[in-house]
Design a protein around this motif. Structure first.
Motif, PDB file in Angstrom:
ATOM      1  N   GLN A   1      -6.241   7.251  -2.173  1.00  0.00           N
ATOM      2  CA  GLN A   1      -6.250   6.750  -3.547  1.00  0.00           C
ATOM      3  C   GLN A   1      -6.144   7.899  -4.538  1.00  0.00           C
ATOM      4  OE1 GLN A   1      -9.909   4.521  -3.654  1.00  0.00           O
ATOM      5  NE2 GLN A   1      -9.227   3.108  -2.055  1.00  0.00           N
TER       6      GLN A   1
ATOM      7  N   ILE B   1      -5.223   0.694  -2.656  1.00  0.00           N
ATOM      8  CA  ILE B   1      -4.084   1.584  -2.402  1.00  0.00           C
ATOM      9  C   ILE B   1      -2.776   0.868  -2.705  1.00  0.00           C
ATOM     10  CG2 ILE B   1      -2.765   2.749  -0.579  1.00  0.00           C
ATOM     11  CD1 ILE B   1      -5.470   3.525   0.666  1.00  0.00           C
TER      12      ILE B   1
ATOM     13  N   SER C   1      -3.134   8.868  -7.480  1.00  0.00           N
ATOM     14  CA  SER C   1      -3.473   9.022  -8.896  1.00  0.00           C
ATOM     15  C   SER C   1      -3.343  10.459  -9.391  1.00  0.00           C
ATOM     16  CB  SER C   1      -4.906   8.531  -9.138  1.00  0.00           C
ATOM     17  OG  SER C   1      -5.055   7.171  -8.765  1.00  0.00           O
TER      18      SER C   1
ATOM     19  N   TYR D   1      -9.558   6.713   2.868  1.00  0.00           N
ATOM     20  CA  TYR D   1      -8.899   5.830   1.909  1.00  0.00           C
ATOM     21  C   TYR D   1      -9.148   6.287   0.474  1.00  0.00           C
ATOM     22  CZ  TYR D   1      -7.845   2.703   5.783  1.00  0.00           C
ATOM     23  OH  TYR D   1      -7.356   2.183   6.957  1.00  0.00           O
ATOM     24  N   GLN D   2     -10.327   6.808   0.204  1.00  0.00           N
ATOM     25  CA  GLN D   2     -10.600   7.349  -1.123  1.00  0.00           C
ATOM     26  C   GLN D   2      -9.692   8.539  -1.426  1.00  0.00           C
ATOM     27  OE1 GLN D   2     -14.773   8.196  -0.759  1.00  0.00           O
ATOM     28  NE2 GLN D   2     -15.416   6.096  -1.204  1.00  0.00           N
TER      29      GLN D   2
ATOM     30  N   GLU E   1     -10.463  -1.208   0.124  1.00  0.00           N
ATOM     31  CA  GLU E   1      -9.847   0.120   0.002  1.00  0.00           C
ATOM     32  C   GLU E   1      -8.326   0.049   0.129  1.00  0.00           C
ATOM     33  OE1 GLU E   1     -14.099   0.746   0.975  1.00  0.00           O
ATOM     34  OE2 GLU E   1     -12.538  -0.565   1.775  1.00  0.00           O
TER      35      GLU E   1
ATOM     36  N   LEU F   1      -2.287   0.484  -6.432  1.00  0.00           N
ATOM     37  CA  LEU F   1      -1.910   1.745  -7.067  1.00  0.00           C
ATOM     38  C   LEU F   1      -0.452   2.097  -6.769  1.00  0.00           C
ATOM     39  CD1 LEU F   1      -5.127   3.842  -6.276  1.00  0.00           C
ATOM     40  CD2 LEU F   1      -4.386   3.077  -8.540  1.00  0.00           C
TER      41      LEU F   1
END
Length: 266
Positions: free
Chosen positions: A160, A201, A164, A156-157, A197, A204
């Protein structure tokens, strides 16, 4: 549920797919009442990246890209009276290799009608691994990162980070299968919540005006049996007015519209 688009479709240019022709997909689409079909083959991986799967067959070979673009353009014209065919790619986000991805998109992006940005590979101290290749490779990821929960968090990071990332003006506008890490969830279960998380997402995606790939492929997977994202997250995304764009992730012509009976009404 009536579905007239399929916006995540692979082709014979996928080394781990099937030999079904582009025309086979188009004919099947027309038969099933699809009006718009996006071919989104796995884009060639960056030159500096070593594919970690045994046969190095995760993506289209670089030498095939020109033929792929030409062949999709050809069926696009041939079927124009019966079917809207879009020329697209599924582009991998690889953390730390953004410059090469940006350069690729700057070159190829102007030729595309559609594209997705997906995470298939996670970075570990010993190198990248493909999280959806096999239960065995997922288990290796678990060993390298320390736990199933750590794999989910890393995934999930990375998603993300992909949202970005500065990948230039031709960065894909749709995020591919945002919960792909759950492909083997029944074999590698976790009771941990990753709401924070996934909430981030969605925030974002909404803030950047992006779309989500509403992917039916997980329904067909033996250790998953759910869409990407699953119902709860899809409902949340819909409430946030995030476009959910259906895709079968088909690797065969008969795989078109996979999982459609499990979608929420959108």
């Amino acid at each position: 549920m009536l579905i007239t688009i399929d916006s995540h479709v692979h082709t014979p240019y996928c080394p781990h797919g099937s030999p079904d022709r582009l025309a086979d997909y188009c004919e099947q689409a027309i038969k099933q009442g699809i009006h718009t079909l996006s071919f989104t083959e796995h884009a060639p991986l960056p030159p500096s990246f070593s594919d970690p799967v045994p046969d190095a067959d995760s993506a289209m070979k670089p030498n095939d890209l020109v033929c792929y673009l030409e062949d999709v353009a050809k069926v696009k014209k041939e079927y124009a009276e019966h079917l809207t065919v879009k020329l697209g790619l599924e582009v991998d986000y690889l953390i730390g290799i953004e410059n090469e991805t940006r350069a690729f998109l700057n070159e190829v992006g102007p030729l595309l009608d559609d594209s997705l940005l997906s995470v298939h590979f996670l970075e570990t101290e010993e190198g990248f691994l493909c999280l959806d290749y096999s239960p065995e490779m997922f288990e290796l990821l678990v060993k390298r990162l320390g736990s199933v929960e750590a794999v989910h968090k890393r995934y999930y990071q990375t998603v993300q980070a992909s949202i970005s990332a500065n990948l230039g003006p031709h960065k894909p506008k749709r995020i591919g299968h945002m919960t792909l890490v759950r492909k083997f969830i029944q074999k590698f279960p976790t009771t941990a919540s990753f709401h924070n998380e996934t909430d981030l997402i969605l925030q974002l995606v909404r803030n950047q005006g992006l779309e989500l790939d509403y992917n039916g492929a997980g329904i067909q997977k033996a250790f998953c049996k759910e869409t990407y994202p699953p119902r709860e997250i899809a409902v949340q995304a819909a409430r946030m007015n995030i476009p959910l764009v259906y895709g079968s992730d088909a690797h065969t012509a008969k795989g078109l519209l996979s999982g459609r009976d499990f979608l929420i009404s959108i």
